[in-house]
Write an enzyme that holds these catalytic residues in place. Structure first.
Site, PDB file in Angstrom:
ATOM      1  N   GLN A 215      46.600  10.481  45.028  1.00  0.00           N
ATOM      2  CA  GLN A 215      45.953   9.930  46.227  1.00  0.00           C
ATOM      3  C   GLN A 215      46.671   8.622  46.563  1.00  0.00           C
ATOM      4  O   GLN A 215      46.433   7.593  45.932  1.00  0.00           O
ATOM      5  CB  GLN A 215      44.472   9.677  45.956  1.00  0.00           C
ATOM      6  N   GLY A 256      34.572  10.823  51.858  1.00  0.00           N
ATOM      7  CA  GLY A 256      35.693  11.391  51.132  1.00  0.00           C
ATOM      8  C   GLY A 256      37.039  10.941  51.671  1.00  0.00           C
ATOM      9  O   GLY A 256      37.146  10.257  52.696  1.00  0.00           O
ATOM     10  N   HIS A 257      38.107  11.363  50.999  1.00  0.00           N
ATOM     11  CA  HIS A 257      39.450  10.935  51.366  1.00  0.00           C
ATOM     12  C   HIS A 257      39.874  11.503  52.725  1.00  0.00           C
ATOM     13  O   HIS A 257      39.492  12.606  53.110  1.00  0.00           O
ATOM     14  CB  HIS A 257      40.468  11.293  50.281  1.00  0.00           C
ATOM     15  N   ASN A 258      40.639  10.708  53.437  1.00  0.00           N
ATOM     16  CA  ASN A 258      41.211  11.070  54.745  1.00  0.00           C
ATOM     17  C   ASN A 258      40.178  11.195  55.860  1.00  0.00           C
ATOM     18  O   ASN A 258      40.513  11.635  56.963  1.00  0.00           O
ATOM     19  CB  ASN A 258      42.007  12.381  54.677  1.00  0.00           C
TER      20      ASN A 258
END
Length: 354
Positions: A215, A256-258
């Protein structure tokens, strides 16, 4: 309720000044010089306090009120009892919030644990970090290598700012918060226990099990954002996680990511947004709603509490339910389910009576 222990009363503001500050109209100019110094709910407001009314269901409490003044919509001004000053406002709760910011300014940001100024002797600030004037770093806080912090920002006790992070001016990073791999704008508030920029949840299946996906993105938090206690926002995998200007996020929310969240959105407690979802501007998401990954939520969408969103939602839509669907259908289905349940209950009771 004893509020003076934590939020001492204001010296007082005249109702004429308060009306001007809040964009309200004082119904009776005879009350122009009356002063109010505190806030209270309509049920127990005293003659030095201001309150507000927005709905008809609170009219019985208004008629018994002894408040110094009350913000009301114009349609209820004649319901205000004698001796209580009426401040007519198109949005009474908003006017009340503006009044509160003037009467109880200490309640408008995260609280501090110490009265320290400058960099406390018990703080750890890497020599390569760059701090503008008037930055406060309290005891037990850590500022990592190469971090940059703008004027007027407070890094409270026990907070940790990771290497290379940038935090703008007049921010408040509350005690116990952690910030990594993140760029933060101006006038941002992070409440206690917030976790920003840890790696997102990403794994790929392999012959020997799950393989961790690196990540390497960032978190970008724009100006005027407020993030509630114990909320977690993961950094991007390859892209960035972005929180737009003016957005307000409640306690215990997971981003969450993005994920990209637009400007002036509201996410209520325990909302969860899975990775790579895009949320437009002005979106309101009720408590404990869950939003799947790789979705698009359009501008101005309203999602009811406990909604389970598994597909894209068009701009301006109002959805609810599990799975989430247009509100009209959700309410119809809920009414049908209640009717069936009630009908079965009646049949069962009838049988028992026989």
């Amino acid at each position: 309720m004893d509020t003076t222990r934590f939020f001492p009363p204001h010296e007082g503001i005249t109702l004429s000044d308060l009306a001007g500050l809040c964009g309200a109209e004082l119904a009776d100019p005879a009350f122009a010089d009356r002063r109010v110094s505190g806030l209270a709910p309509i049920s127990r407001a005293g003659n030095s306090e201001i309150t507000f009314l927005t709905s008809r269901k609170s009219l019985p409490q208004l008629r018994e009120s002894h408040a110094g003044a009350v913000f009301v919509p114009s349609r209820f001004v004649n319901e205000v009892p004698v001796g209580v000053a009426a401040l007519i406002a198109a949005a009474p709760q908003t006017a009340f919030a503006i009044a509160g910011s003037a009467l109880v300014p200490a309640a408008m940001t995260a609280s501090r644990l110490t009265g320290e100024t400058g960099v406390a002797s018990g703080a750890i600030v890497d020599p390569s970090a760059r701090l503008e004037n008037d930055v406060i770093v309290e005891t037990g806080a850590i500022v990592g290598a190469g971090a940059e912090i703008g004027r007027g920002t407070v890094i409270a006790a026990g907070a940790a700012i990771g290497p290379g992070c940038r935090i703008g001016r007049d921010c408040h990073i509350a005690h116990g918060a952690t910030v990594q791999h993140t760029l933060i704008g101006n006038n941002v508030i992070l409440h206690p226990g917030v976790r920003i920029g840890q790696d997102g949840f990403g794994y790929a299946p392999g012959p020997r099990g799950l393989v961790k996906v690196p990540q390497i993105g960032r978190v970008i938090i724009q100006d005027q954002v407020e993030i509630g206690a114990n909320t977690t926002i993961d950094r991007g995998a390859l892209d960035d996680t972005v929180i737009g200007e003016g957005t307000k996020i409640d306690n215990q929310v997971q981003i969450g990511h993005n994920v990209r969240i637009g400007r002036h959105c509201v996410l209520v407690a325990k909302v969860a947004v899975a990775g790579s979802t895009t949320i437009g501007n002005g979106v309101m998401i009720g408590g404990a709603a869950g939003i799947g990954g790789h979705l698009t939520i359009g501008d101005g969408v309203q999602l009811a509490a406990l909604s389970g969103v598994a597909c894209d939602v068009p701009a301006g839509a109002r959805w609810g339910g599990q799975p989430a669907r247009p509100m009209r259908g959700f309410l119809r289905d809920a009414a049908d389910a209640n009717a069936r349940a009630f009908g079965k209950a009646k049949v069962k009771k009838s049988g028992e009576d026989q």
